[in-house]
Design a protein around this motif. Structure first.
Motif, PDB file in Angstrom:
ATOM      1  N   VAL A   1       1.160  -1.510   0.189  1.00  0.00           N
ATOM      2  CA  VAL A   1       0.171  -0.091   0.208  1.00  0.00           C
ATOM      3  C   VAL A   1       1.337   1.013   0.068  1.00  0.00           C
ATOM      4  CG1 VAL A   1      -1.695   1.182   1.446  1.00  0.00           C
ATOM      5  CG2 VAL A   1      -1.655  -1.677   1.608  1.00  0.00           C
TER       6      VAL A   1
ATOM      7  N   LEU B   1      -3.297   3.443   8.605  1.00  0.00           N
ATOM      8  CA  LEU B   1      -4.164   3.093   7.835  1.00  0.00           C
ATOM      9  C   LEU B   1      -5.525   1.731   8.169  1.00  0.00           C
ATOM     10  CD1 LEU B   1      -4.274   1.231   5.010  1.00  0.00           C
ATOM     11  CD2 LEU B   1      -3.245  -0.531   6.178  1.00  0.00           C
TER      12      LEU B   1
ATOM     13  N   LEU C   1     -11.152  -1.847   6.349  1.00  0.00           N
ATOM     14  CA  LEU C   1     -10.521  -3.166   4.943  1.00  0.00           C
ATOM     15  C   LEU C   1     -10.786  -4.172   5.974  1.00  0.00           C
ATOM     16  CD1 LEU C   1      -8.993  -3.000   2.374  1.00  0.00           C
ATOM     17  CD2 LEU C   1      -6.945  -3.902   3.925  1.00  0.00           C
TER      18      LEU C   1
ATOM     19  N   ALA D   1      -9.197  -6.862  -1.609  1.00  0.00           N
ATOM     20  CA  ALA D   1      -8.505  -5.951  -0.854  1.00  0.00           C
ATOM     21  C   ALA D   1      -7.504  -4.746  -1.995  1.00  0.00           C
ATOM     22  CB  ALA D   1      -7.762  -5.991   0.192  1.00  0.00           C
ATOM     23  N   ARG D   2      -7.563  -5.324  -2.686  1.00  0.00           N
ATOM     24  CA  ARG D   2      -6.186  -5.216  -3.597  1.00  0.00           C
ATOM     25  C   ARG D   2      -7.420  -3.673  -4.294  1.00  0.00           C
ATOM     26  NH1 ARG D   2      -6.140  -4.727  -9.611  1.00  0.00           N
ATOM     27  NH2 ARG D   2      -7.488  -7.078  -9.565  1.00  0.00           N
TER      28      ARG D   2
ATOM     29  N   LEU E   1      -8.804  -1.087  -2.210  1.00  0.00           N
ATOM     30  CA  LEU E   1      -7.655   0.281  -1.542  1.00  0.00           C
ATOM     31  C   LEU E   1      -7.775   1.119  -2.645  1.00  0.00           C
ATOM     32  CD1 LEU E   1      -4.931  -2.171   0.194  1.00  0.00           C
ATOM     33  CD2 LEU E   1      -5.811   0.038   1.420  1.00  0.00           C
ATOM     34  N   ARG E   2      -7.591   0.172  -4.151  1.00  0.00           N
ATOM     35  CA  ARG E   2      -7.281   0.691  -5.391  1.00  0.00           C
ATOM     36  C   ARG E   2      -8.546   2.202  -5.510  1.00  0.00           C
ATOM     37  NH1 ARG E   2      -8.166  -1.628 -10.977  1.00  0.00           N
ATOM     38  NH2 ARG E   2     -11.150  -0.956  -9.802  1.00  0.00           N
TER      39      ARG E   2
ATOM     40  N   ASP F   1     -11.203   5.288   0.007  1.00  0.00           N
ATOM     41  CA  ASP F   1      -9.875   6.043   0.912  1.00  0.00           C
ATOM     42  C   ASP F   1      -9.707   4.863   2.112  1.00  0.00           C
ATOM     43  OD1 ASP F   1      -9.792   8.165  -0.539  1.00  0.00           O
ATOM     44  OD2 ASP F   1     -11.280   9.036  -0.353  1.00  0.00           O
ATOM     45  N   PHE F   2      -8.304   4.274   2.027  1.00  0.00           N
ATOM     46  CA  PHE F   2      -8.414   3.604   3.394  1.00  0.00           C
ATOM     47  C   PHE F   2      -7.426   4.217   4.548  1.00  0.00           C
ATOM     48  CE2 PHE F   2     -10.747   1.060   1.019  1.00  0.00           C
ATOM     49  CZ  PHE F   2     -11.506   0.595   2.230  1.00  0.00           C
ATOM     50  N   LEU F   3      -6.916   5.535   3.689  1.00  0.00           N
ATOM     51  CA  LEU F   3      -5.053   5.744   4.599  1.00  0.00           C
ATOM     52  C   LEU F   3      -5.415   7.700   5.366  1.00  0.00           C
ATOM     53  CD1 LEU F   3      -2.654   5.344   1.928  1.00  0.00           C
ATOM     54  CD2 LEU F   3      -3.645   4.148   3.595  1.00  0.00           C
TER      55      LEU F   3
END
Lengths: 206, 921, 180
Positions: free
Chosen positions: B85, B97, B102, B161-162, B165-166, B169-171
């Motif tokens: 990530v 994160l 997630l 998950a990919r 995350l793509r 907004d998980f950050l």
């Protein structure tokens, strides 16, 4: 939905340009929020029926000149892509039936529905509008005259246009285009209401 | 002083971790090495083609991205999947994160972040100085910096998950801080003042005085180039004073001197190799072994970097042995030379012990995290004597953006600066260059390596100078071309052939050039036609290049080759097979590449940095007969043909001389006393038969069988090293002294084991050769004819011609293919490809092909592109690298053609159809 | 989850449950281990992931696998790069690719091979004039990206197969083209 920075900027620029163009026509510009479409009733203040009809079309023009529509109503034989309206990659072409060349048909990649893992839009009838219906690079007036002309609009009556814009599911894709593509403003229903109001008010052109 | 093209972490010294080859267990799957041995015995294949041809047209498992644990004997049955990530912001605090959210989509089995790395005692190798992961609570150092490595036991969880995350907004981020400011990666000044005549020594040169760098920076971190009058700057001051004099000359008012100064900017681009980076790893706690499958251009570096990474880790995260398996590579172009990606592959396994883990970029991730080409900002000044057309002085200032993580920036700056003079000989030169840190995605090695950028600026300016004088552009180039023996910017001559006049003649005689005026006249209505020319010379090699090679022949005459060079499409396997075949008469049917751990018999040791070692230290080290300046280097810098094949070629020569030749003499019945027995250099091969004037041709299998029966040399393993000259050593073989351009040798007799031979004498190239910019170069000139549609700005390349020289071609079809590919990449660079810097650029994780446009077949003159390769100047000429130089002149030739067609000189890249439309409106 | 059964290179796979958002590319590579079909971009831009779909009517076309749900392949018959050679003997197009040094790193090769093969089969059914051949080849191959070669040798390799057997692929009214 997470906006893509680069795309959002370009889209804003497109909207600004359109707003300027419409302002220059001297017609009333709707007060709809960006990304929305005005209700036909909100044009009631325009007394002149001709001007009011043209104003409906100007409002509808937000949809017609949106990349979701123009990209597949291109000036040439190659569709465009994305909010920037960049030439379609890989290079694909209209072909004899508007569904692509024999070596690369639209449906090869564009399946029956959007497929988000591949960020690819889809519809069972994904194809290009005929060349006679090209909108790219045209003024709203030119598009208006063209869209009413059965010789250039696929033989459609005004009622057919109401159906096409208001009901057609491929057109409807423009309001649910998938990740990274800004939807056409408003809703298909609102666009249908505008085209109906325009057709019923004499289909005047801006 | 000199920046290295690689770091020098010596595995055994730094880590104490043993690099070993795992004994592969029997299983139904063929071992990795068997899959990577091509073409393979018994494989039916066409008579022509690459050694990897059949494997590549049949979809064989070959690339690192092809392997899963189940494909490898002895590995676990299942493969877990890791996800790296990365941050899309580098101007605000990173706050973590959102792992809980997630986990509601897919729960990772492992979440590795900065904290976990620190707790385990893991350290990034110095070459990649910086954080492995952005720490929480700090501003990330650059866009695309990793923040976490997640491992999922099952593919479907990983994939969910990919995608999440793509697209989501998980950050979490906090306050805006602005980007981090960090020091420059390096700054250098190259100044040369020639003596009054070509024969007289230089007044000042980097070769004589050493390389210099300004010791001072201003408040904004930029180097201060003025010669500051302070004691610490002593060495710099002398050079800078000469440099300032060059600038004063160019700024002066001499009416006889035509001076043009132009700014030029180049863009960031992606190597866009088609196989995104991928790797597979497995840490077996029972044996303590970390096993990896990787695909890189620098195998030994990757192995050493991983060893360093884990060398000080706690006992749980420190393997006892590392087994690296290097695969065929799906394109490199420099972007896989010293990439940090393998570090994360290793971490994935170390933090999920007992499981095989795959880490593979998707294309968004590759754009976000992969190495980029440096964008340059350049100002170039040239002063030309109006009467003679001779260039009197040259000054340039370069600034390149190295992005956020240390990589090859100082080295790219140097190669760009020393390449800035292209094919020309100018007596007064002053070039400054600074590689800046920024928050951009890391820039590193890529085909053309700085010289592409600076020679593009140069060749466009030279074209403009020709028009301003006026003088024919090819004539201006000819008058100023560096001749054989002439000195380069660093003060040394090239030690290889310099064939600029021939190349210029070829360009001048070509119909594209001769018919340029008529074709311009004959442009179709609505179109503009233009013709452009450019010529470039590009170094090959880095000044510390080496090769390992083993060649063996069996009693049936079948040949096998092992080499450390990497096959990334460059055709090194085919070049190896062809070069070895010149000596042993048969194209190998077993070639393995990218091997770094099958040369134990040589028992090589090394120490020091080959770029900065002192002569005294080298002399001292050389007393150890196993010492070499460098053991294995990256397959990069167009070095495959010259160096990459050298060790195997020399091994083959030894086999011929001490194995096949004695066997042939025996078969012919020629006694040792017969003078013909000394004429081994006169024999040659045809159709796997050895021919010698006056004797019956001998079939190779018969010779090989006899060599085995006689206990002659049937296998040889060698090491070669080049610092702009070969290491040379002598060995006693069968009572003869054998001297060759190698520094280590082991021999196999009959079917015995390889045994190392002590060298009886050795000469390593002097260490002051490190002051040479480059001594190896090859040339390419390109002509293009273009047609631009006025209404749309659409540009079509109607015809093109490239002429190059590379000594003898080891694989002619591969050379042609490289020239074609270099042309296509040049077209993309000149007209199509661009990545915005920073927030809107690839570091945001939203870039893919489509937005990033590379050349397709329809962008190229597929049926109107001639490539001509000059025949070698002598049968003794060694192979020269050409994979980079073929790209360079394409770019300025296109710009010069655009200028010819439109009258407009663009000073930045790329020149798009929209920009052309803009100037034609 | 949806049941998926697909025929690959003449062998049946499935039915098995797969996610609706699983790509065909991941189905081939991660579920079945058929890694000859490559992953390049995941966005139908490079087509290194293209496979051949054989239709019931005897015609075939290529399809990317990276942007198409695996479940859309249910009931279909496909060919991949692993399925061209017969008993170790390369197909004419494979042979031509090798002999022409068509590729370098080879990562795009499966896509070009499948596209070229579909073109050959289409030309057998519907021949073209020699004069149109270069255009037809470019139209067919242009969706495929190659970063190494500059495409010249791929085009030469496809053309060579056609010109080696002109009566099979070219309109006989105009099959006298050059030896290209």
């Amino acid at each position: 939905m997470k906006p893509i920075p680069g795309i959002a900027l370009v889209a804003a620029a497109v909207i600004a340009t359109n707003a300027l163009a419409f302002a220059a026509t001297g017609l009333a510009v709707s007060s709809a929020a960006p990304g929305d479409l005005a209700d036909p009733a909100s044009f009631a203040a325009i007394a002149d029926p001709q001007q009011r009809s043209a104003a409906y079309f100007t409002e509808l023009g937000k949809v017609l000149t949106n990349p979701r529509c123009v990209n597949c109503h291109p000036a040439g034989n190659r569709p465009r892509q994305g909010d920037e309206g960049r030439p379609h990659q890989p290079p694909v072409f209209r072909g004899a039936d508007g569904f692509g060349l024999e070596s690369m048909r639209c449906s090869t990649c564009h399946q029956g529905a959007n497929f988000e893992p591949g960020r690819i839009p889809g519809h069972p009838a994904w194809h290009l509008a005929p060349a006679s219906m090209a909108w790219e690079g045209k003024s709203l007036h030119e598009i208006c005259v063209q869209i009413k002309d059965p010789a250039r609009n696929g033989g459609r009556s005004l009622d057919d246009l109401i159906e096409h814009i208001g009901e057609d599911t491929l057109v409807g894709w423009a309001w649910a285009p998938g990740y990274g593509r800004t939807p056409a403003p408003g809703t298909q229903k609102k666009a249908g209401a505008l085209v109906t109001a325009w057709a019923q008010s004499g289909a005047a052109c801006p | 002083m000199r920046p290295s093209r690689r770091d020098f972490i010596k595995l055994t010294a730094a880590s104490g971790i043993a690099l070993t080859v795992a004994p592969l267990m029997a299983a139904e799957q063929p071992p990795f090495l068997a899959r990577e041995t091509l073409p393979g015995r018994g494989v039916r294949r066409p008579p022509l083609g690459r050694v990897d041809g059949v494997a590549k047209v049949t979809g064989a498992k070959l690339y690192a991205s092809d392997f899963r644990a189940a494909d490898l004997p002895g590995w676990p049955a299942d493969t877990a999947h890791a996800l790296l990530v990365r941050t899309p912001h580098a101007d605000r605090l990173y706050e973590g994160l959102d792992i809980d959210r997630l986990a509601s989509i897919a729960k990772p089995a492992v979440v590795l972040t900065s904290a976990g790395i620190a707790a385990a005692g893991i350290h990034a190798p110095p070459f990649y100085a910086g954080n492995l992961f952005s720490p929480v609570g700090q501003t990330p150092a650059y866009l695309g910096e990793p923040v976490a490595l997640l491992v999922f036991e099952h593919f479907d969880d990983f994939d969910r998950a990919r995608l999440a995350l793509r697209d989501g907004d998980f950050l979490r981020f906090g306050d805006k801080t602005g980007p981090l400011q960090k020091p420059n990666y390096g700054a250098f000044r190259f100044t040369r003042i020639a003596g009054p005549t070509p024969d007289s020594p230089d007044v000042y040169s980097p070769l004589q005085e050493g390389w210099i760098s300004p010791g001072f920076t201003d408040d904004s971190g930029r180097p201060i180039w003025r010669p500051l009058p302070v004691p610490e700057g002593g060495q710099y001051v002398t050079g800078a004073q000469h440099g300032e004099a060059v600038r004063a000359l160019l700024a002066g008012s001499d009416p006889d001197l035509l001076v043009l100064e132009r700014d030029f900017e180049t863009q960031s681009v992606d190597p866009m190799f088609l196989e995104p980076e991928a790797g597979l790893s497995w840490f077996d706690p029972a044996s303590g072994r970390l096993s990896l499958v990787l695909g890189v251009q620098s195998p030994l570096e990757a192995a050493e970097a991983i060893a360093f990474l884990l060398s000080k880790a706690d006992v749980q995260h420190r393997p006892a042995a590392i087994d690296t398996n290097f695969a065929y590579v799906g394109g490199g172009f420099g972007g896989r030379d010293h990439t940090p990606f393998p570090l994360y592959v290793a971490l994935a396994a170390m933090f999920f012990p007992g499981k095989a883990v795959r880490l593979a970029h998707d294309r968004f991730q590759q754009f976000q995290g992969g190495i980029k080409r440096h964008p340059f900002k350049m100002t170039t000044r040239i002063g030309v004597d109006r009467a003679s057309g001779l260039m009197a002085a040259f000054a340039a200032d370069h600034e390149l953006d190295g992005g956020g993580l240390a990589n090859y920036s100082p080295s790219v700056a140097v190669v760009g600066a020393t390449g800035a003079l292209g094919i020309y000989d100018v007596p007064k030169v002053d070039v400054t260059t600074v590689a800046r840190h920024s928050r951009g995605v890391t820039a590193g090695s890529m085909r053309g390596y700085g010289a592409l950028q600076t020679m593009t600026a140069l060749e466009v300016l030279v074209d403009e100078l020709a028009a301003a004088l006026p003088m024919d552009p090819i004539e201006l180039r000819r008058r100023n071309a560096l001749k054989t023996g002439g000195r380069t910017m660093t003060g040394n001559p090239y030690s290889v052939s310099v064939r600029t006049p021939e190349i210029l003649d070829k360009l001048e005689q070509h119909p594209i050039w001769r018919q340029r005026a008529a074709e311009k006249e004959a442009a179709r209505p609505g179109f503009l036609v233009g013709t452009g020319v450019a010529c470039a010379t590009k170094d090959f090699g880095t000044g510390a290049d080496c090769a390992l090679g083993t060649v063996a022949i069996d009693p049936e005459g079948r040949v096998s080759i092992h080499a450390d060079a990497v096959e990334m499409g460059n055709g090194i396997g085919t070049a190896l097979a062809n070069r070895v075949a010149m000596h042993v008469g048969r194209v190998a049917d077993e070639v393995t590449v990218a091997q770094v751990d099958v040369f134990d018999a040589l028992a090589l040791v090394t120490s020091g940095d080959p770029y900065s070692i002192t002569q005294a230290a080298q002399d001292e080290a050389a007393r150890d007969p196993r010492w070499v300046p460098e053991i294995s280097s990256a397959t990069s810098a167009s070095i495959g043909a010259h160096v990459g094949t050298q060790a195997s070629a020399e091994a083959a020569r030894v086999i011929f001389r001490f194995g096949l030749w004695p066997a042939a003499l025996d078969l012919w019945g020629i006694a040792p006393s017969d003078p013909r027995s000394k004429q081994w250099a006169e024999a040659f091969w045809q159709d796997e038969h050895l021919l010698m004037s006056g004797l019956s041709p001998l079939p190779l299998p018969k010779i090989a069988a006899r060599a085995h029966a006689m206990g002659g040399v049937t296998g040889a393993m060698t090491h070669a090293f080049s610092r702009w000259a070969w290491s040379q050593a002598s060995f006693a073989i069968d009572g003869n002294e054998w001297t060759a351009d190698i520094d280590a040798l082991a021999l196999r007799r009959g079917s015995g084991p390889f045994e190392r031979l002590e060298r009886t004498a050795v000469a390593f190239p002097p260490t002051d050769y490190n002051r040479i910019g480059t001594a190896f170069t090859s040339l390419c000139g390109t002509l293009v004819r273009i047609e631009i549609e006025r209404a749309t700005g659409a540009l079509r390349i109607a015809k093109a011609y490239s002429v190059l020289e590379c000594g003898p071609m080891l694989a002619p079809e591969v050379v042609l293919g490289q020239a074609h590919g270099g042309f296509a990449m040049g077209v993309g660079y000149a007209l199509l490809e661009t990545l915005p810097p920073y927030e809107d650029g690839p570091g945001n994780g939203q870039w893919n092909l489509g937005r990033y446009v590379v050349a397709r077949g329809s962008d190229l003159p597929l049926h109107d592109f001639d490539v001509e390769v000059l025949p070698p100047i002598s049968p003794k000429e060694a192979p020269k690298g050409m994979a980079e130089v073929v790209m360079i002149p394409v770019v300025p030739a296109l710009l010069n053609a655009i200028s010819d067609a439109t009258g407009h000189r663009f000073q930045s890249l790329p020149v798009t159809a929209d920009m052309l439309k803009g100037v034609l409106a | 989850m949806t049941k998926l059964a697909v025929r690959i290179n003449g062998h049946d796979h499935g039915p098995m449950d797969v996610r609706d958002d699983l790509t065909m590319n991941d189905f081939l590579r991660e579920y079945l281990g058929f890694t000859g079909t490559k992953f390049g971009c995941g966005a139908a831009q490079c087509l290194s992931c293209a496979v051949i779909i054989d239709q019931a009517d005897g015609t075939s076309h290529t399809s990317p696998t990276c942007v198409v749900p695996a479940v859309n392949f249910d009931g279909k018959a496909i060919r991949t790069v692993e399925g061209h050679a017969r008993d170790g003997a390369l197909s004419p197009l494979q042979t031509s690719f090798v002999e022409h040094f068509a590729f370098q790193c080879g990562y795009c090769t499966p896509g070009f091979l499948n596209e070229g093969q579909v073109l050959l089969e289409r030309l057998e059914r519907s021949k073209v004039a020699r004069a149109d051949l270069e255009r037809v080849i470019t139209e067919a191959l242009d969706g495929h990206l190659c970063r190494c070669t500059g495409y010249v040798k791929y085009h030469q390799a496809v053309r060579a197969v056609i010109l080696a057997d002109p009566t099979r692929y070219l309109d006989p009214a105009d099959a006298t083209g050059d030896a290209g």
